[in-house]
Design a protein around this motif. Structure first.
Motif, PDB file in Angstrom:
ATOM      1  N   TRP A  72      -5.168  -9.259  -5.654  1.00  0.00           N
ATOM      2  CA  TRP A  72      -4.347  -8.758  -6.752  1.00  0.00           C
ATOM      3  C   TRP A  72      -3.256  -7.827  -6.253  1.00  0.00           C
ATOM      4  CZ3 TRP A  72      -8.892  -6.871 -10.295  1.00  0.00           C
ATOM      5  CH2 TRP A  72      -9.555  -7.984 -10.810  1.00  0.00           C
ATOM      6  N   ARG A  73      -3.488  -7.156  -5.144  1.00  0.00           N
ATOM      7  CA  ARG A  73      -2.510  -6.196  -4.638  1.00  0.00           C
ATOM      8  C   ARG A  73      -1.227  -6.861  -4.170  1.00  0.00           C
ATOM      9  NH1 ARG A  73      -3.582  -2.522  -0.581  1.00  0.00           N
ATOM     10  NH2 ARG A  73      -3.904  -4.345   0.672  1.00  0.00           N
ATOM     11  N   GLY A  74      -1.255  -8.141  -3.836  1.00  0.00           N
ATOM     12  CA  GLY A  74      -0.037  -8.717  -3.302  1.00  0.00           C
ATOM     13  C   GLY A  74       0.200 -10.174  -3.558  1.00  0.00           C
ATOM     14  N   ARG A  75      -0.851 -10.957  -3.682  1.00  0.00           N
ATOM     15  CA  ARG A  75      -0.664 -12.406  -3.738  1.00  0.00           C
ATOM     16  C   ARG A  75      -0.804 -13.005  -5.122  1.00  0.00           C
ATOM     17  NH1 ARG A  75      -4.706 -12.834   0.901  1.00  0.00           N
ATOM     18  NH2 ARG A  75      -3.436 -12.187   2.642  1.00  0.00           N
ATOM     19  N   HIS A  76      -1.754 -12.495  -5.901  1.00  0.00           N
ATOM     20  CA  HIS A  76      -2.099 -13.139  -7.163  1.00  0.00           C
ATOM     21  C   HIS A  76      -2.144 -12.136  -8.301  1.00  0.00           C
ATOM     22  CE1 HIS A  76      -3.216 -16.715  -4.926  1.00  0.00           C
ATOM     23  NE2 HIS A  76      -3.927 -15.954  -4.118  1.00  0.00           N
ATOM     24  N   LEU A  77      -1.948 -12.626  -9.507  1.00  0.00           N
ATOM     25  CA  LEU A  77      -2.156 -11.812 -10.696  1.00  0.00           C
ATOM     26  C   LEU A  77      -3.583 -12.034 -11.178  1.00  0.00           C
ATOM     27  CD1 LEU A  77       1.179 -12.350 -12.614  1.00  0.00           C
ATOM     28  CD2 LEU A  77       0.392 -10.286 -11.454  1.00  0.00           C
ATOM     29  N   PRO A  78      -4.209 -10.993 -11.710  1.00  0.00           N
ATOM     30  CA  PRO A  78      -5.612 -11.139 -12.128  1.00  0.00           C
ATOM     31  C   PRO A  78      -5.749 -11.886 -13.443  1.00  0.00           C
ATOM     32  CG  PRO A  78      -4.833  -8.946 -12.612  1.00  0.00           C
ATOM     33  CD  PRO A  78      -3.731  -9.633 -11.860  1.00  0.00           C
ATOM     34  N   ARG A  79      -6.890 -12.533 -13.591  1.00  0.00           N
ATOM     35  CA  ARG A  79      -7.249 -13.076 -14.902  1.00  0.00           C
ATOM     36  C   ARG A  79      -7.582 -11.900 -15.795  1.00  0.00           C
ATOM     37  NH1 ARG A  79     -11.855 -17.110 -13.443  1.00  0.00           N
ATOM     38  NH2 ARG A  79     -12.818 -15.774 -14.992  1.00  0.00           N
ATOM     39  N   LEU A  80      -7.298 -12.052 -17.056  1.00  0.00           N
ATOM     40  CA  LEU A  80      -7.496 -10.971 -18.016  1.00  0.00           C
ATOM     41  C   LEU A  80      -8.940 -10.480 -18.044  1.00  0.00           C
ATOM     42  CD1 LEU A  80      -5.995  -9.310 -20.083  1.00  0.00           C
ATOM     43  CD2 LEU A  80      -6.504 -11.061 -21.766  1.00  0.00           C
ATOM     44  N   ASP A  81      -9.892 -11.391 -18.032  1.00  0.00           N
ATOM     45  CA  ASP A  81     -11.291 -10.980 -18.091  1.00  0.00           C
ATOM     46  C   ASP A  81     -11.724 -10.228 -16.838  1.00  0.00           C
ATOM     47  OD1 ASP A  81     -11.040 -13.368 -16.626  1.00  0.00           O
ATOM     48  OD2 ASP A  81     -13.064 -14.020 -17.112  1.00  0.00           O
ATOM     49  N   LEU A  82     -11.151 -10.582 -15.688  1.00  0.00           N
ATOM     50  CA  LEU A  82     -11.545  -9.927 -14.439  1.00  0.00           C
ATOM     51  C   LEU A  82     -10.955  -8.527 -14.321  1.00  0.00           C
ATOM     52  CD1 LEU A  82     -11.328 -12.902 -11.912  1.00  0.00           C
ATOM     53  CD2 LEU A  82     -13.311 -12.034 -13.178  1.00  0.00           C
ATOM     54  N   ILE A  83      -9.682  -8.363 -14.688  1.00  0.00           N
ATOM     55  CA  ILE A  83      -9.087  -7.020 -14.616  1.00  0.00           C
ATOM     56  C   ILE A  83      -9.755  -6.109 -15.644  1.00  0.00           C
ATOM     57  CG2 ILE A  83      -7.125  -7.454 -16.154  1.00  0.00           C
ATOM     58  CD1 ILE A  83      -6.794  -5.382 -13.014  1.00  0.00           C
ATOM     59  N   ASP A  84     -10.123  -6.663 -16.799  1.00  0.00           N
ATOM     60  CA  ASP A  84     -10.817  -5.871 -17.813  1.00  0.00           C
ATOM     61  C   ASP A  84     -12.184  -5.429 -17.297  1.00  0.00           C
ATOM     62  OD1 ASP A  84     -10.964  -4.689 -20.401  1.00  0.00           O
ATOM     63  OD2 ASP A  84     -12.235  -6.349 -21.058  1.00  0.00           O
ATOM     64  N   ALA A  85     -12.884  -6.300 -16.591  1.00  0.00           N
ATOM     65  CA  ALA A  85     -14.184  -5.944 -16.023  1.00  0.00           C
ATOM     66  C   ALA A  85     -14.037  -4.859 -14.959  1.00  0.00           C
ATOM     67  CB  ALA A  85     -14.854  -7.179 -15.425  1.00  0.00           C
ATOM     68  N   ALA A  86     -13.022  -4.984 -14.094  1.00  0.00           N
ATOM     69  CA  ALA A  86     -12.806  -3.985 -13.044  1.00  0.00           C
ATOM     70  C   ALA A  86     -12.435  -2.637 -13.657  1.00  0.00           C
ATOM     71  CB  ALA A  86     -11.721  -4.464 -12.087  1.00  0.00           C
ATOM     72  N   LEU A  87     -11.569  -2.649 -14.664  1.00  0.00           N
ATOM     73  CA  LEU A  87     -11.213  -1.398 -15.339  1.00  0.00           C
ATOM     74  C   LEU A  87     -12.425  -0.810 -16.055  1.00  0.00           C
ATOM     75  CD1 LEU A  87      -7.726  -2.382 -16.762  1.00  0.00           C
ATOM     76  CD2 LEU A  87      -8.178  -0.578 -15.085  1.00  0.00           C
ATOM     77  N   GLY A  88     -13.255  -1.673 -16.641  1.00  0.00           N
ATOM     78  CA  GLY A  88     -14.449  -1.205 -17.323  1.00  0.00           C
ATOM     79  C   GLY A  88     -15.417  -0.486 -16.392  1.00  0.00           C
ATOM     80  N   ALA A  89     -15.456  -0.903 -15.135  1.00  0.00           N
ATOM     81  CA  ALA A  89     -16.320  -0.245 -14.157  1.00  0.00           C
ATOM     82  C   ALA A  89     -15.867   1.191 -13.895  1.00  0.00           C
ATOM     83  CB  ALA A  89     -16.340  -1.030 -12.848  1.00  0.00           C
ATOM     84  N   LEU A  90     -14.585   1.484 -14.193  1.00  0.00           N
ATOM     85  CA  LEU A  90     -14.044   2.831 -14.016  1.00  0.00           C
ATOM     86  C   LEU A  90     -13.911   3.572 -15.355  1.00  0.00           C
ATOM     87  CD1 LEU A  90     -11.238   1.939 -11.469  1.00  0.00           C
ATOM     88  CD2 LEU A  90     -13.349   3.181 -10.984  1.00  0.00           C
ATOM     89  N   ASP A  91     -14.513   3.026 -16.417  1.00  0.00           N
ATOM     90  CA  ASP A  91     -14.446   3.589 -17.768  1.00  0.00           C
ATOM     91  C   ASP A  91     -13.035   3.574 -18.346  1.00  0.00           C
ATOM     92  OD1 ASP A  91     -17.173   4.066 -17.944  1.00  0.00           O
ATOM     93  OD2 ASP A  91     -16.992   6.009 -16.951  1.00  0.00           O
ATOM     94  N   PHE A  92     -12.285   2.513 -18.069  1.00  0.00           N
ATOM     95  CA  PHE A  92     -10.979   2.284 -18.670  1.00  0.00           C
ATOM     96  C   PHE A  92     -11.041   0.966 -19.428  1.00  0.00           C
ATOM     97  CE2 PHE A  92      -9.581   5.076 -15.214  1.00  0.00           C
ATOM     98  CZ  PHE A  92      -8.729   5.923 -15.903  1.00  0.00           C
ATOM     99  N   GLU A  93     -10.079   0.751 -20.305  1.00  0.00           N
ATOM    100  CA  GLU A  93      -9.982  -0.525 -21.001  1.00  0.00           C
ATOM    101  C   GLU A  93      -8.511  -0.886 -21.139  1.00  0.00           C
ATOM    102  OE1 GLU A  93     -10.316   1.161 -25.560  1.00  0.00           O
ATOM    103  OE2 GLU A  93     -11.990   0.092 -24.689  1.00  0.00           O
TER     104      GLU A  93
END
Length: 120
Positions: A72-93
């Motif tokens: 995600w940092r350079g090559r690809h854009l994240p799928r919505l469900d995956l970025i939401d899951a990663a943000l959720g792990a940090l208590d963000f939405e």
């Protein structure tokens, strides 16, 4: 086959050095964010740096593979469900905000600009 590769002189040291410097195991708060990274992804990695979270830890907590997050940092854009899951792990939405209210880091700006006019 793996055993024969590992038996080569110096191979264990090479592998352990690579593991120490891989993006998933970088020092806490020191994940590099390229300038061209999408603002939402930039926000994720900035939040990880502020919370001193390793990419591997967020990966395990969210169920998103560390290599996927690294891409995600350079090559690809994240799928919505995956970025939401990663943000959720940090208590963000993720949230929908009016145009112009999102800062370059992906977060809602503190300043409260005028509400945009509805499009017709």
């Amino acid at each position: 086959m793996l055993a024969s590769i590992m038996a080569r002189p110096g191979m264990r040291e090479k592998i352990s050095a690579a593991a120490r410097t891989s993006i998933a195991n970088r020092h806490r708060g020191q994940i590099e964010i390229p300038a061209h990274t999408h603002p939402i992804v930039r926000g994720l990695f900035e939040a990880m740096n502020r919370r001193l979270a390793k990419q591997f830890e967020v990966s395990c907590a969210s169920g998103v593979h560390a290599n996927v997050m690294n891409n995600w940092r350079g090559r690809h854009l994240p799928r919505l469900d995956l970025i939401d899951a990663a943000l959720g792990a940090l208590d963000f939405e993720l949230a929908i905000v009016p145009r112009g209210r999102r800062g370059p880091d992906g977060f809602l700006r503190d300043a409260d600009p005028e509400e945009p006019e509805p499009r017709s």
